[in-house]
Scaffold this motif. Structure first.
Motif, PDB file in Angstrom:
ATOM      1  N   LEU A 252       0.819  -1.215   0.000  1.00  0.00           N
ATOM      2  CA  LEU A 252       0.000   0.000   0.000  1.00  0.00           C
ATOM      3  C   LEU A 252       0.852   1.264   0.000  1.00  0.00           C
ATOM      4  O   LEU A 252       0.530   2.236  -0.693  1.00  0.00           O
ATOM      5  CB  LEU A 252      -0.933  -0.018   1.212  1.00  0.00           C
ATOM      6  N   ILE A 253       1.940   1.267   0.757  1.00  0.00           N
ATOM      7  CA  ILE A 253       2.808   2.446   0.770  1.00  0.00           C
ATOM      8  C   ILE A 253       3.496   2.609  -0.583  1.00  0.00           C
ATOM      9  O   ILE A 253       3.636   3.735  -1.096  1.00  0.00           O
ATOM     10  CB  ILE A 253       3.827   2.355   1.914  1.00  0.00           C
ATOM     11  N   ALA A 254       3.936   1.493  -1.189  1.00  0.00           N
ATOM     12  CA  ALA A 254       4.529   1.579  -2.525  1.00  0.00           C
ATOM     13  C   ALA A 254       3.514   2.094  -3.538  1.00  0.00           C
ATOM     14  O   ALA A 254       3.853   2.884  -4.432  1.00  0.00           O
ATOM     15  CB  ALA A 254       5.060   0.213  -2.951  1.00  0.00           C
ATOM     16  N   THR A 255       2.256   1.685  -3.405  1.00  0.00           N
ATOM     17  CA  THR A 255       1.207   2.181  -4.299  1.00  0.00           C
ATOM     18  C   THR A 255       0.999   3.680  -4.116  1.00  0.00           C
ATOM     19  O   THR A 255       0.905   4.429  -5.103  1.00  0.00           O
ATOM     20  CB  THR A 255      -0.110   1.436  -4.028  1.00  0.00           C
ATOM     21  N   ALA A 256       0.934   4.120  -2.859  1.00  0.00           N
ATOM     22  CA  ALA A 256       0.770   5.558  -2.594  1.00  0.00           C
ATOM     23  C   ALA A 256       1.944   6.352  -3.152  1.00  0.00           C
ATOM     24  O   ALA A 256       1.761   7.429  -3.748  1.00  0.00           O
ATOM     25  CB  ALA A 256       0.624   5.797  -1.085  1.00  0.00           C
ATOM     26  N   ALA A 257       3.157   5.830  -2.973  1.00  0.00           N
ATOM     27  CA  ALA A 257       4.337   6.532  -3.490  1.00  0.00           C
ATOM     28  C   ALA A 257       4.340   6.550  -5.018  1.00  0.00           C
ATOM     29  O   ALA A 257       4.702   7.563  -5.634  1.00  0.00           O
ATOM     30  CB  ALA A 257       5.606   5.868  -2.962  1.00  0.00           C
ATOM     31  N   LEU A 258       3.939   5.437  -5.640  1.00  0.00           N
ATOM     32  CA  LEU A 258       3.946   5.365  -7.104  1.00  0.00           C
ATOM     33  C   LEU A 258       2.974   6.358  -7.719  1.00  0.00           C
ATOM     34  O   LEU A 258       3.345   7.124  -8.619  1.00  0.00           O
ATOM     35  CB  LEU A 258       3.596   3.945  -7.555  1.00  0.00           C
ATOM     36  N   VAL A 259       1.724   6.357  -7.257  1.00  0.00           N
ATOM     37  CA  VAL A 259       0.737   7.251  -7.869  1.00  0.00           C
ATOM     38  C   VAL A 259       1.094   8.711  -7.601  1.00  0.00           C
ATOM     39  O   VAL A 259       0.912   9.572  -8.475  1.00  0.00           O
ATOM     40  CB  VAL A 259      -0.685   6.921  -7.373  1.00  0.00           C
ATOM     41  N   THR A 260       1.619   8.993  -6.413  1.00  0.00           N
ATOM     42  CA  THR A 260       2.033  10.369  -6.112  1.00  0.00           C
ATOM     43  C   THR A 260       3.182  10.793  -7.018  1.00  0.00           C
ATOM     44  O   THR A 260       3.186  11.906  -7.565  1.00  0.00           O
ATOM     45  CB  THR A 260       2.458  10.490  -4.641  1.00  0.00           C
TER      46      THR A 260
END
Length: 344
Positions: A252-260
């Motif tokens: 989830l943190i990697a997803t948040a970082a990727l989209v940001t």
């Protein structure tokens, strides 16, 4: 019974495509010069091959290549940033957590500027890859600072916010240093405008990057709605419910970082979307993530599309950075949501 309750709670989702389509059509019709909605529909029908009407080339170019492309990117960016804020708030159990405040946006900006201005990677590293690397480094730094500050008497929520502010300031200073050393006067002016949030240069090639990433972020978040619910009770509570805490946090943190990172690489650092929208949607639809995730994505998309329209019409003949609009609207809105939530 649970399935029936979820179905009743999410029965409004059939309205989401209609609301989003209405916002996109509004963005295509309203701008520096107003274009009738009938003309917008004719252009869209022509592009879809449904009509052979001869179009005014100026109107067709403005609607298709300028307004609609940036409206789609704005929708993708708004949904992505809102979901990123929702993920961070759920995982960290901190109502102030969002990409901008935790330094992720600042780190992504530093990574993007390092690649484009300083020439890091000799052209082999894309702007989006640089932004993603910067976002991960920024969040890692915040995590290290927060861990090192434990035991100082400050509560965990305060530690994370203070670490995010420190990391954000450091990366903002690094970005300014890179611009001062490596950028020309014209480059510096363009980059500073871009860092405040700018969709002026967005075209359809940017949609091919923003749309898949936004859909990926939405899909991953929807897949983990029960995990996000479990984190309401903290990491220990989630583990006791059978959640693989480390794996869920990493994904989830990697997803948040990727989209940001991807949205920052396209439109610059846009604040308040990831902070305001999730809180507003919690007030409207509740805290269950089966309803909260789609509502947050839709509201974030519509909010940024309308903010982009406002940035084009507030000052006649001049386009404002979209981050200025989101801050002017988001700060008072967040204050209202916070006060009403406390009263409730």
């Amino acid at each position: 019974m649970r399935r029936g309750a979820v179905a009743r709670g999410t029965g409004w989702l059939w309205l989401a495509p209609i609301v989003l389509a209405a916002a996109l059509l509004f963005a295509a019709a309203v701008g520096e010069t107003r274009i009738p909605l009938s003309t917008v529909m004719t252009v869209l029908a022509s592009k879809a091959g449904l009509t052979a009407v001869v179009l005014d080339p100026v109107d067709a170019s403005v609607i298709w290549h300028y307004r609609l492309s940036r409206a789609v990117v704005a929708a993708c960016g708004g949904a992505s940033l809102a979901l990123s804020g929702l993920i961070l708030q759920a995982l960290l159990r901190n109502p102030l957590a969002e990409p901008y405040l935790l330094g992720i946006s600042a780190g992504a900006s530093t990574g993007a500027v390092t690649v484009t201005v300083a020439g890091f990677g000799a052209g082999m590293v894309s702007m989006s890859a640089g932004a993603f690397a910067g976002a991960l480094v920024a969040f890692g730094l915040v995590a290290v600072l927060a861990r090192a500050a434990r035991g100082t008497g400050v509560q965990t929520a305060g530690i994370i916010i203070l670490a995010g502010i420190a990391g954000s300031q450091m990366f903002n200073a690094t970005t300014a240093l890179i611009i001062a050393q490596s950028a020309s006067a014209e480059q510096a002016r363009g980059i500073m405008f871009w860092l405040l949030g700018n969709l002026s240069g967005v075209r359809w090639p940017d949609v091919r990057l923003a749309l898949p990433v936004a859909l990926l972020g939405l899909g991953v978040t929807l897949w983990h709605v029960r995990t996000l619910d479990a984190f309401t009770f903290g990491a220990d509570g989630a583990a006791s419910l059978g959640i693989d805490v480390r794996r869920a946090q990493a994904v989830l943190i990697a997803t948040a970082a990727l989209v940001t990172a991807v949205m920052v690489s396209i439109a610059g650092a846009i604040g308040f979307v990831g902070l305001v929208v999730p809180h507003a949607m919690r007030f409207l639809v509740g805290v269950r993530h089966a309803r909260l995730v789609p509502a947050t994505a839709l509201a974030g998309a519509v909010f940024l599309v309308l903010s982009d329209v406002m940035s084009r019409i507030v000052i006649h003949g001049q386009v404002l950075p979209i981050g200025v609009i989101t801050a002017l609207v988001g700060a008072p809105a967040f204050a209202v949501v916070m006060i009403r939530g406390r009263q409730r």
